[in-house]
Every structure is written in structure tokens, then in C-alpha cells.
Design a protein around this motif. Structure first.
Motif, PDB file in Angstrom:
ATOM      1  N   UNK A 483      57.338  80.676  20.407  1.00 21.74           N
ATOM      2  CA  UNK A 483      58.498  81.354  19.836  1.00 21.74           C
ATOM      3  C   UNK A 483      58.622  80.856  18.406  1.00 21.74           C
ATOM      4  N   UNK A 484      58.808  81.766  17.447  1.00 23.27           N
ATOM      5  CA  UNK A 484      58.782  81.342  16.054  1.00 23.27           C
ATOM      6  C   UNK A 484      59.662  82.244  15.181  1.00 23.27           C
ATOM      7  N   UNK A 485      59.994  81.682  14.040  1.00 17.53           N
ATOM      8  CA  UNK A 485      60.715  82.419  13.006  1.00 17.53           C
ATOM      9  C   UNK A 485      60.195  81.939  11.666  1.00 17.53           C
ATOM     10  N   UNK A 486      59.701  82.855  10.843  1.00 18.40           N
ATOM     11  CA  UNK A 486      59.125  82.486   9.558  1.00 18.40           C
ATOM     12  C   UNK A 486      59.689  83.367   8.452  1.00 18.40           C
ATOM     13  N   UNK A 487      59.717  82.792   7.277  1.00 17.20           N
ATOM     14  CA  UNK A 487      60.060  83.559   6.077  1.00 17.20           C
ATOM     15  C   UNK A 487      59.120  83.109   4.981  1.00 17.20           C
ATOM     16  N   UNK A 488      58.360  84.049   4.429  1.00 21.72           N
ATOM     17  CA  UNK A 488      57.335  83.717   3.443  1.00 21.72           C
ATOM     18  C   UNK A 488      57.506  84.591   2.203  1.00 21.72           C
ATOM     19  N   UNK A 489      57.561  83.945   1.061  1.00 22.85           N
ATOM     20  CA  UNK A 489      57.733  84.652  -0.202  1.00 22.85           C
ATOM     21  C   UNK A 489      56.394  84.769  -0.906  1.00 22.85           C
ATOM     22  N   UNK A 490      55.937  86.016  -1.085  1.00 25.44           N
ATOM     23  CA  UNK A 490      54.740  86.286  -1.850  1.00 25.44           C
ATOM     24  C   UNK A 490      55.129  86.711  -3.262  1.00 25.44           C
ATOM     25  N   UNK A 491      54.144  87.000  -4.101  1.00 21.54           N
ATOM     26  CA  UNK A 491      54.448  87.311  -5.510  1.00 21.54           C
ATOM     27  C   UNK A 491      55.210  88.623  -5.655  1.00 21.54           C
ATOM     28  N   UNK A 492      55.025  89.573  -4.711  1.00 21.13           N
ATOM     29  CA  UNK A 492      55.618  90.902  -4.863  1.00 21.13           C
ATOM     30  C   UNK A 492      56.701  91.214  -3.830  1.00 21.13           C
ATOM     31  N   UNK A 493      56.779  90.410  -2.767  1.00 25.13           N
ATOM     32  CA  UNK A 493      57.748  90.710  -1.719  1.00 25.13           C
ATOM     33  C   UNK A 493      57.970  89.470  -0.865  1.00 25.13           C
ATOM     34  N   UNK A 637      38.519  80.536  -5.214  1.00 24.83           N
ATOM     35  CA  UNK A 637      39.386  81.667  -5.533  1.00 24.83           C
ATOM     36  C   UNK A 637      40.814  81.332  -5.103  1.00 24.83           C
ATOM     37  N   UNK A 638      41.789  81.938  -5.794  1.00 25.48           N
ATOM     38  CA  UNK A 638      43.169  81.760  -5.386  1.00 25.48           C
ATOM     39  C   UNK A 638      43.400  82.372  -4.009  1.00 25.48           C
ATOM     40  N   UNK A 639      44.306  81.771  -3.265  1.00 19.12           N
ATOM     41  CA  UNK A 639      44.606  82.262  -1.924  1.00 19.12           C
ATOM     42  C   UNK A 639      45.089  83.712  -1.985  1.00 19.12           C
ATOM     43  N   UNK A 640      44.505  84.565  -1.115  1.00 20.58           N
ATOM     44  CA  UNK A 640      44.886  85.973  -0.967  1.00 20.58           C
ATOM     45  C   UNK A 640      44.570  86.812  -2.200  1.00 20.58           C
ATOM     46  N   UNK A 641      43.660  86.360  -3.059  1.00 19.42           N
ATOM     47  CA  UNK A 641      43.376  87.127  -4.276  1.00 19.42           C
ATOM     48  C   UNK A 641      41.916  87.547  -4.361  1.00 19.42           C
ATOM     49  N   UNK A 642      41.319  87.840  -3.199  1.00 22.99           N
ATOM     50  CA  UNK A 642      39.997  88.453  -3.148  1.00 22.99           C
ATOM     51  C   UNK A 642      40.114  89.690  -2.269  1.00 22.99           C
ATOM     52  N   UNK A 643      39.784  90.839  -2.823  1.00 19.05           N
ATOM     53  CA  UNK A 643      39.889  92.081  -2.061  1.00 19.05           C
ATOM     54  C   UNK A 643      40.493  93.196  -2.909  1.00 19.05           C
ATOM     55  N   UNK A 644      40.817  94.321  -2.273  1.00 16.62           N
ATOM     56  CA  UNK A 644      41.354  95.462  -3.019  1.00 16.62           C
ATOM     57  C   UNK A 644      42.628  95.100  -3.782  1.00 16.62           C
ATOM     58  N   UNK A 646      45.551  96.884  -6.820  1.00 17.36           N
ATOM     59  CA  UNK A 646      46.043  98.056  -7.556  1.00 17.36           C
ATOM     60  C   UNK A 646      46.906  97.570  -8.711  1.00 17.36           C
ATOM     61  N   UNK A 647      47.071  98.438  -9.686  1.00 17.97           N
ATOM     62  CA  UNK A 647      47.901  98.053 -10.825  1.00 17.97           C
ATOM     63  C   UNK A 647      49.377  98.078 -10.440  1.00 17.97           C
ATOM     64  N   UNK A 648      50.091  97.149 -10.980  1.00 21.78           N
ATOM     65  CA  UNK A 648      51.533  97.159 -10.794  1.00 21.78           C
ATOM     66  C   UNK A 648      52.126  98.352 -11.537  1.00 21.78           C
ATOM     67  N   UNK A 649      53.331  98.678 -11.186  1.00 24.30           N
ATOM     68  CA  UNK A 649      54.028  99.783 -11.846  1.00 24.30           C
ATOM     69  C   UNK A 649      55.295  99.266 -12.497  1.00 24.30           C
ATOM     70  N   UNK A 650      55.786 100.035 -13.440  1.00 20.08           N
ATOM     71  CA  UNK A 650      57.029  99.686 -14.117  1.00 20.08           C
ATOM     72  C   UNK A 650      57.832 100.957 -14.348  1.00 20.08           C
ATOM     73  N   UNK A 651      59.106 100.866 -14.134  1.00  9.71           N
ATOM     74  CA  UNK A 651      59.983 102.025 -14.345  1.00  9.71           C
ATOM     75  C   UNK A 651      60.571 101.954 -15.754  1.00  9.71           C
ATOM     76  N   UNK A 652      60.366 103.039 -16.519  1.00  8.87           N
ATOM     77  CA  UNK A 652      60.840 103.106 -17.897  1.00  8.87           C
ATOM     78  C   UNK A 652      61.590 104.410 -18.139  1.00  8.87           C
ATOM     79  N   UNK A 667      48.860  94.464 -15.327  1.00  5.57           N
ATOM     80  CA  UNK A 667      48.753  93.462 -14.276  1.00  5.57           C
ATOM     81  C   UNK A 667      48.378  94.103 -12.939  1.00  5.57           C
ATOM     82  N   UNK A 668      47.725  93.286 -12.055  1.00  5.09           N
ATOM     83  CA  UNK A 668      47.290  93.781 -10.755  1.00  5.09           C
ATOM     84  C   UNK A 668      48.047  93.077  -9.629  1.00  5.09           C
ATOM     85  N   UNK A 669      48.095  93.747  -8.479  1.00  6.60           N
ATOM     86  CA  UNK A 669      48.560  93.101  -7.258  1.00  6.60           C
ATOM     87  C   UNK A 669      47.560  93.409  -6.151  1.00  6.60           C
ATOM     88  N   UNK A 670      47.394  92.427  -5.242  1.00  2.00           N
ATOM     89  CA  UNK A 670      46.420  92.552  -4.163  1.00  2.00           C
ATOM     90  C   UNK A 670      47.103  93.129  -2.937  1.00  2.00           C
TER      91      UNK A 670
END
Length: 759
Positions: A483-493, A637-644, A646-652, A667-670
Motif C-alpha cells: 500500500x503506498x502513496x507517492x507524490x513526484x514533481x517532474x520538470x513539467x508536471x 545521461x540525465x535521468x529520464x532524458x533519453x528517448x522521444x 517534443x518542443x515546449x510551447x508558449x502562449x503569446x 526548449x524540449x521536453x521528454x
């Protein structure tokens, strides 16, 4: 009154006898009179000769408590009194050491056979001096001098001081050979335990000269020749000479190689359990092969095990050799005496202060009443050792109630299997973390695996409780839960998960095990970055996972905590769609093989292929995709930074229309892949063997791909080195990886560490 002191016995007087009226013992203070009388022949009323009195004197000396013994006969009228005058040895009250710097007093004390308090004995002092001298020789101090000093006070109590002059440590400067043509100097020196000194000898002790070790090295050198067919080789005693400055030693070893011999006839005789042809199939030495003593030993063991696995515990396989010098042949004949069949009478377990007997017994391949089997005994030790609960596991046999029965003794030494920690630290992945945890691999001594933990850090928080019973209801059936409960903060979410699982496992054959896990989770993707890609933003919100996971694992490794030989192969399938909002199928094939090499080194290779498949056209969740990079996949390599990615987006705001528009940024996000492949090659070697510290060289390759990309279409590569240590906190990894083809936004190298299993 007439008195006769017996200092010397003339031959003519030895036949004279005395009728004793009284026997008196004088001078003993600490030794009981009764203990002395118990070794005497003389007694009141007994007729005794001078020869017998001399025997009594010797018997008193043998007690080891006296430094002087005299006999005196006093005669008055018809009364004859025999008096034994004794001078006691002093009582040792103190044992000290002076002059010792290289070896501590705590190390020297156990080497002294002198005890306090105890009667002083010169022979015990001599024995102690030899033991202390041997300890210094072992450390390379050949000029060490040990001088015992004895001080006796007026109470006849002694203080013994071992005065030590250590001298300088003598190391081996050079090892040379003469007469060797088959092997080079380098090849022969490499197999020796004795080594030449180097710049870190002061730290590692390399180069220390030890006579016993050098003698063993001569046998090792000869064995190299025997294994290449040089059965008449002679390795002479080494010539050891000091260097000109007297600081070091040079060793010269002379070798007479002789001629190379091959295998002639190969026969088998005696008690044949199977046909001659079937037994000879186990023998790998064939006529015409270069003779090898190493292979001969292996062939003897192979034939021996054939019989020993059929219950013939006392089988004797004797390799008889007949050398024909003129033909340069070694004829072999295996003479077999099978003996009687033996059954196991009792299995006795000792040393397990915590682990219950049944936990060990259920790992044994033999039961009481079974026929003896050498192979099953070896497998039993491997299985008990693989529990991971013991520092040492020794299995020995002893004769039972008769020759047809044998007892098996299992001796273990418990190791700590539980940890409790509370504190703060730093992780190369999570940054600063605080944690508290209780883990127990052998809970209640029943092999239950308990995990109760909590951790919080700058980017993650985890709470978990889990329990697994590997032998549920005393059957070979694993059952457990988490039984577990986790909260993990990544760079985008940020991802928040609450869930649990139920596990069921059972064996499928000797080395295989199947596992089924039902997992249920409630997830939330939140705090999505404003510049995140559309792919990430579409996954924001809550979801539920209800999946069944199944795996089949085959493990033939010798020691599961740190293997040196064997392999681990695993295939797994996870299906999500048994209710819940997430739907996918995930397939993973994993294989790892270990190859023992020379000098305690191990070469290993690992490969993994993975694929996650959509079900019903539904997008695969971000946390179920393959993210590579980091210490457990592709180092450098940095953790979780090998693989597909996409470019980040920005609202203007469009200045012309005033509308809010989404635009791409540099900038890119994995986003993780639906396919993955990982390959790792590793070479480990001992650095500090006594501490379990190993060095590591590695090569990594792999990548993750999106659905529209082909496997292996663009591979990433890295090399590196590291250190691994069985620390008190668990297996510790310190590894540095070098990216062989970095992109513009990637670091050239990466240093990482972790505490946990080595693979």
C-alpha cells in the motif's frame, strides 16, 4: 636423626628401599597438596625405592607448576619420613607489550598464551614469542625481535613484558625467473600470490614477503606447467637476496620445464555403475589431448558425482597414471570403488539465533531418509546462501549411526537483515531528501519481507507499507501486498498516486518462478507547466489504473545478491483495462548473464527490450511510457532524458489580432517512448577484497522510441567506471558515465550514486 638428600642417585643405591612412615610436602603455596599427592607413588606404610622416588619427582615437574623439586629422606629410629621440597613458579599477574607500533596491543594479546592469573611457564612464554614473531613475519617485518622480560616481586608474583623491536618492513622489489620458455616471466608472476611492491604498498600491503605464501606460489607455478602437459617440471627453491641498500628483497625462481606430454590410453575399471562407454563420456581428457592436471581433477569429480548422486557417498575414484617418457604419453586409468549406498539420517542446523529452522530446512534439497546426493548438497548450500540472511553457510557431513547412514550439519552465521533509518541525505536524482524507514528481510525469523517507509525530498514524497510471505502456509507459494502513496514533481508536471497491489508467486520447475500482481492506483497529473507540450497538457487530471501483471523468471546465478556466474532471464506482461480509465498492454524481455573471469573478476552482459501497446486507441499514460537515462539504464545521461522529445510551447498574444496563440519554443521536453532497448556490458574487479569493494568498467547502449519509429533506429552510447561496495547500509554504487555522442543541450558526463541491489 639421620638425613639423606637425594640429589644424585648412584646406580648401586637405586635398588635400596625404604618403609615409609610419613610423606611430607613442603614449599607449595598456591598448588593444593592433594593435587600433588594424586601424582605420587609414595604413601605412608608403602615400601618405595629410590627409582620410584625419582619417578615421583618427574611427575611433580610434569604438573608445570614448579621450577625446582627435591626429595629428602629423614630417618629417626625405625621411622622413615620422605620430604618433597618444592619451589613454586611465580604467579603471572600482568602481561605487557612495549615497542609495538605496527601491530596493536589488541592484536598481540590473543597471540600470547600467557593468561592472568596463571602459573608462569617458560615453555608457554617461548610459544608466545614464536606466535608474535610469526605475526610480524606475516606483515613483512623480518628483522623483528621479541624479548621476554620477567620481574618477580617478594610475593612470588610475576610481570611479563614482551619487549619488541619491530625493525623495518621488507618488501619484494623484483621477481625473476630462469629456465622458463613455455610461459613468460609476466605470465608466471601474474599467477603468484606474492607480488612486487608498488607505490601503494604502504596502503595495500602488496609486495610483502611471506615464506609460506612463496612456498605455495611454487606449487601454483608447477600447476601451470602440469596443466599444459609438462609433467616432469621442476620448480627450484627460490633464491632470496636483499637489494644493495638492504631495504628490499629480490626473488629468483629457477624452472626446469622438461618435455610436453599428451594423453595416451584412457580406461576405467572397478565397480562400474554404468557401461564403460557411458562413464568415459564424462571424461573430457581424450587420447591425443595435451595432458592437464586441472582437467584430470575435473574428470575425477565428474565421475565421482555420478556415483555420489546415486547414494554412494564414500565412492573413491583414483586416477592411476602411467607415464611413458619415450613416447611422451600419460596413460590414464580411473579405478572406482563405489562402497555402499548411504541414506541421510539427520539434518542438524546450528548458528541460527534468529532464523527459524524450517526457513533453512525448506531450502534443503535433501530430506532425512533420502539417498545421499553430492549435487543436491551443493544446491542446498546455494539456496540457503541465496536467502541473504547469513554471512556464512557451511554444510558438512558426518557418519551417522552406522556406515549406511550419514548426518548433514548445516552451520550458519546470521547477518543483519533489518534496517532502521531516520535522517536526511542527498540523492543525485531527488536532491535533498529526508526519510525514515524500517525494512526487514527476515521478519520474525520467518523470512517475511517487511517494508515500512516514508521519504520526503525537494521533488518527491513517498509513504509505503508492504509485506511478502515467500512460503505462505508453509507451502512454496509467495503471497504479499503493498500500500503506498507517492507524490513526484517532474520538470513539467506533478504526479500524485495512491494505490496498492496484491502479489502471488510460485515455482515452475527448479530455477523458474512465476509471479502475478494485481495493481490498483488512483492518479492525478497536476501543476502542469504553462510551457508544457500539448501531449502533457492533455493528460492533466485524474485517472484510475486497474491492471494484472504476470512474469516468469529463470535464475541460475550462484549468489543472488552479487552473482559471479549464471543468468537471470525474465519475461513480463502487464494488462491494464480490468476496470479503471487507463488501458494499455506492456511487454518486457530482460536477460542478464554473468561470466567469471580470472583473479576474481566478473564479466556480465545485460539486455532489455520493452514495448507498451495502446488498447482501444487510448493514449498511453505518461507514467507508463519508457524514460531512459540514469544509473539504472543508460549511465552518462540525465535521468529520464533519453528517448522521444517534443518542443515546449508558449502562449503569446498576437499583436495584430489580440488573440492568444500557442507557439513552439526552442526548449524540449521528454515524453517517453512506447519502445525501448537497453544493453549494458560490465567488468567488475576486486579493489579491497576484505571490505567487499569492487571496481567497475562499463559500456551502455540503448534508446526509447515513439510508435512511428523503428527499434534501434538511433542508439545512444556511453562508457564509464565506478566503485561498488557492500556497505553497512547496503550495496552502494558510485558510477561516472561519459556520453560518447552528446547533443548540444546534454552534459558530456554524469556522476551518480545509489544504495540498493547491484543489478
Amino acid at each position: 636423626m639421620a638425613a639423606l638428600v637425594l640429589l644424585f642417585f648412584p646406580a648401586a643405591a637405586l635398588a635400596q628401599t625404604y618403609q615409609l612412615s610419613e610423606v611430607v610436602i613442603e614449599g607449595n603455596r598456591r598448588v593444593e597438596t592433594s593435587a600433588i599427592r594424586s601424582v605420587l607413588q609414595a604413601a605412608p606404610g608403602k615400601t618405595i625405592s629410590l627409582d620410584e622416588i625419582d619417578t615421583d619427582i618427574r611427575a611433580i615437574f610434569k604438573l608445570g607448576r614448579f621450577e625446582d623439586v627435591k626429595a629428602e629422606i629423614r630417618q629417626q629410629d625405625a621411622a622413615v619420613t620422605l620430604v618433597y621440597r618444592l619451589a613454586e613458579r611465580p604467579l603471572v599477574r600482568k602481561v605487557e607489550f612495549t615497542g609495538n607500533k605496527e601491530l596493536s596491543t589488541d592484536k598481540l594479546k590473543p597471540l600470547s598464551a600467557l593468561k592472568t592469573p596463571d602459573i608462569y611457564n617458560p615453555s608457554v612464554v617461548d610459544k608466545s614469542v614464536k606466535a608474535i614473531k610469526a605475526a610480524y613475519l606475516e606483515e613483512g617485518f623480518y628483522s623483528a625481535e621479541i624479548t621476554p622480560k620477567v620481574e618477580i616481586d617478594d610475593q612470588n608474583e610475576a610481570s611479563v613484558t614482551f619487549e619488541i623491536k619491530e625493525g623495518d618492513k621488507v618488501l619484494v622489489d623484483r621477481i625473476d625467473f630462469e629456465g622458463n620458455k613455455v610461459f613468460t616471466d609476466k605470465e608466471l608472476a601474474k599467477v603468484m600470490v606474492t607480488k612486487e611492491r608498488w607505490f601503494l604498498s604502504w596502503l595495500t600491503g602488496r609486495g610483502t614477503y611471506q615464506e609460506e605464501v612463496v612456498q605455495n606460489d611454487l606449487e601454483i607455478i608447477a600447476d601451470q606447467y602440469y596443466n599444459q602437459g609438462y609433467v616432469q617440471v621442476k620448480v627450484r627453491q627460490p633464491v632470496v637476496t636483499p637489494t644493495e641498500d638492504g631495504k628490499y628483497l629480490n626473488i629468483l625462481i629457477e624452472v626446469e620445464e622438461g618435455e610436453q606430454f599428451r594423453v595416451g590410453e584412457v580406461e576405467v575399471q572397478g565397480d562400474l555403475l554404468k557401461s564403460r562407454e557411458e562413464i568415459l563420456e564424462l571424461v573430457l581428457l581424450r587420447p591425443g589431448d595435451v595432458f592437464s592436471r586441472k582437467q584430470l581433477r575435473a574428470d575425477v569429480f565428474a565421475v565421482n558425482d555420478l556415483y555420489a548422486d546415486q547414494g554412494y557417498a564414500y565412492v573413491n575414484v583414483s586416477p592411476l597414471t602411467n607415464i611413458e617418457p619415450e613416447k611422451k604419453l600419460v596413460n590414464l586409468k580411473f579405478d572406482i570403488e563405489q562402497g555402499i549406498k548411504v541414506h541421510i539420517e539427520r539434518i542438524q542446523i546450528s548458528g541460527n539465533t534468529k532464523t527459524r529452522d524450517k526457513v533453512i530446512r525448506r531450502e534443503m534439497k535433501l530430506d532425512e531418509g533420502d539417498l545421499y546426493s553430492a549435487t543436491k548438497l551443493k544446491d542446498s548450500r546455494r539456496k540457503v546462501n541465496n536467502l541473504g540472511f547469513f554471512e556464512e553457510v557451511n554444510i558438512s557431513t558426518a557418519r551417522g549411526s552406522d556406515e549406511a547412514h550419514m548426518d548433514v550439519n548445516v552451520e550458519v552465521k546470521e547477518r543483519p537483515t533489518g534496517t532502521f533509518s531516520l535522517g536526511f541525505g542527498y540523492s543525485s536524482v531527488d536532491g535533498v531528501i529526508g526519510q525514515g524507514s524500517i525494512t526487514q528481510e527476515n521478519f520474525l525469523g520467518r523470512a517475511l519481507k517487511l517494508n515500512l517507509s516514508g521519504a520526503f525530498g525537494s521533488s518527491s514524497t513517498t509513504y509505503q507499507i508492504g509485506l511478502l510471505d515467500p512460503y505462505f502456509l508453509d507451502k512454496n507459494l509467495s503471497l504479499g501486498f503493498d500500500v503506498y502513496k507517492t507524490e513526484r514533481e517532474w520538470s513539467d508536471f506533478t504526479k500524485r498516486t495512491t494505490g496498492g497491489d496484491v502479489k502471488l508467486g510460485f515455482p515452475v520447475g527448479e530455477y523458474n518462478r512465476a509471479f502475478f500482481i494485481y495493481r490498483y492506483e488512483e492518479k492525478e497529473i497536476m501543476d502542469v507547466d504553462d510551457d508544457a507540450s500539448l501531449f502533457i497538457r492533455e493528460q492533466e487530471g485524474t485517472s484510475t489504473l486497474s491492471s494484472i501483471y504476470s512474469s516468469l523468471t529463470r535464475n541460475t546465478t550462484d549468489y543472488r545478491l552479487d552473482p559471479t556466474t549464471g543468468y537471470v532471464a525474465e519475461g513480463s506482461v502487464e494488462f491494464a483495462g480490468l476496470g479503471g480509465s487507463e488501458k494499455f498492454s506492456k511487454y518486457i524481455l530482460d536477460y542478464r548473464h554473468f561470466f567469471p573471469f580470472k583473479w576474481g573478476t566478473v564479466f556480465s552482459m545485460h539486455g532489455q527490450l520493452g514495448y507498451v501497446q495502446r488498447i482501444g486507441g487510448q493514449e498511453i499514460p505518461i507514467d507508463e511510457r519508457f524514460f531512459l537515462g540514469g544509473i539504472n539504464t543508460l549511465r552518462g545521461f540525465n535521468s529520464r532524458e533519453v528517448g522521444p522529445r517534443v518542443r515546449r510551447t508558449s502562449q503569446q498574444v498576437n499583436p495584430n489580432t489580440g488573440n492568444i496563440e500557442t507557439v513552439l519554443v526552442d526548449d524540449f521536453e521528454f515524453i517517453g517512448g512506447t519502445k525501448e532497448a537497453i544493453f549494458n556490458l560490465e567488468y567488475t574487479f576486486p579493489l579491497v577484497k576484505e571490505m567487499g569493494v569492487k571496481g567497475l568498467l562499463f559500456f551502455d547502449a540503448g534508446n526509447a522510441w515513439s510508435e512511428d519509429q523503428e527499434y534501434f533506429s538511433e542508439m545512444r552510447y556511453s562508457v564509464g567506471t565506478g566503485i561498488r561496495w557492500f556497505s553497512p547500509m547496503g550495496p552502494l554504487r558510485l558510477e561516472w558515465g561519459y556520453n560518447l555522442d552528446p547533443r548540444e543541450d546534454e552534459d558530456r558526463s554524469k556522476f551518480e550514486f545509489s544504495i540498493g541491489k547491484f543489478f
